[in-house]
Design a protein around this motif. Sequence first.
Motif, PDB file in Angstrom:
ATOM      1  N   UNK A   3       0.828  -1.217   0.000  1.00 54.56           N
ATOM      2  CA  UNK A   3       0.000   0.000   0.000  1.00 54.56           C
ATOM      3  C   UNK A   3       0.859   1.264   0.000  1.00 54.56           C
ATOM      4  N   UNK A   4       1.799   1.357   0.931  1.00 55.74           N
ATOM      5  CA  UNK A   4       2.496   2.623   1.148  1.00 55.74           C
ATOM      6  C   UNK A   4       3.793   2.793   0.388  1.00 55.74           C
ATOM      7  N   UNK A   5       4.352   1.706  -0.135  1.00 57.86           N
ATOM      8  CA  UNK A   5       5.597   1.825  -0.884  1.00 57.86           C
ATOM      9  C   UNK A   5       5.388   1.535  -2.365  1.00 57.86           C
ATOM     10  N   UNK A   6       4.832   0.379  -2.662  1.00 58.51           N
ATOM     11  CA  UNK A   6       4.701  -0.011  -4.063  1.00 58.51           C
ATOM     12  C   UNK A   6       3.572   0.729  -4.772  1.00 58.51           C
ATOM     13  N   UNK A  64       2.574   3.837  -3.813  1.00 56.67           N
ATOM     14  CA  UNK A  64       2.711   5.265  -3.527  1.00 56.67           C
ATOM     15  C   UNK A  64       2.597   6.069  -4.825  1.00 56.67           C
ATOM     16  N   UNK A  65       1.856   7.143  -4.773  1.00 57.89           N
ATOM     17  CA  UNK A  65       1.691   7.994  -5.939  1.00 57.89           C
ATOM     18  C   UNK A  65       0.646   7.493  -6.916  1.00 57.89           C
ATOM     19  N   UNK A  66      -0.052   6.414  -6.548  1.00 63.22           N
ATOM     20  CA  UNK A  66      -1.126   5.899  -7.405  1.00 63.22           C
ATOM     21  C   UNK A  66      -2.447   6.038  -6.652  1.00 63.22           C
ATOM     22  N   UNK A  67      -3.511   5.678  -7.300  1.00 58.15           N
ATOM     23  CA  UNK A  67      -4.818   5.648  -6.648  1.00 58.15           C
ATOM     24  C   UNK A  67      -5.090   4.290  -6.027  1.00 58.15           C
ATOM     25  N   UNK A  68      -4.071   3.418  -5.995  1.00 56.74           N
ATOM     26  CA  UNK A  68      -4.248   2.071  -5.477  1.00 56.74           C
ATOM     27  C   UNK A  68      -4.569   2.042  -3.993  1.00 56.74           C
ATOM     28  N   UNK A  69      -5.569   1.273  -3.647  1.00 56.70           N
ATOM     29  CA  UNK A  69      -5.975   1.073  -2.259  1.00 56.70           C
ATOM     30  C   UNK A  69      -5.818  -0.406  -1.959  1.00 56.70           C
ATOM     31  N   UNK A  70      -5.111  -0.743  -0.897  1.00 54.88           N
ATOM     32  CA  UNK A  70      -4.931  -2.142  -0.559  1.00 54.88           C
ATOM     33  C   UNK A  70      -5.231  -2.429   0.908  1.00 54.88           C
TER      34      UNK A  70
END
Length: 171
Positions: free
Chosen positions: A34-37, A39-45
């Motif tokens: 979530x917080x590293x890979x 980062x800077x995307x709209x990805x929610x995990x």
Amino acid sequence: MCGCGCNPCTISLTETLWSFLGALLGMGAVGYVQYVMLAGTDGVLLIGSFGASAVLLFGVPNAPLSQPRNLVGGHVLSALVGVFFAAHVPLPWLAAALAVATAIAVMHLTATLHPPGGATALIAVIGSGDIHALGYAYALMPALSGALILLVAALLVNNIPATRRYPQYWN
């Protein structure tokens, strides 16, 4: 009884430490993605229901509701149900109630009952705008992806000590 045949009041320090280590690694892996890979995307995990899954996977890995089919199927099916009601029922309180109740029914009918799945359905309804924007993709990311990360951690950690075997069954 906790599902592993032991008295919850007499869990050994060793079992407690394995539960701690598993939860730390499993949730750490989900958080890392979530917080590293992402980062800077709209990805929610990272969703709250994964915390409850960690309790089952690492606290009572022998329990029927902790098994892979329940973990993965429960989250994915509940996510689909939650998104459906979030999209089609305009009253949030009713959408939330229908999502959780229907998720339970669907999990029962598919033999995938996993209590955190109810929270996954609820999050689809009451979650942030980022969650709502995912639509049915919510079933893939975060529901499926996060559940698979937790599953890999459970397979690794729960099979290290001789006192644990995970999963008990796959189907």
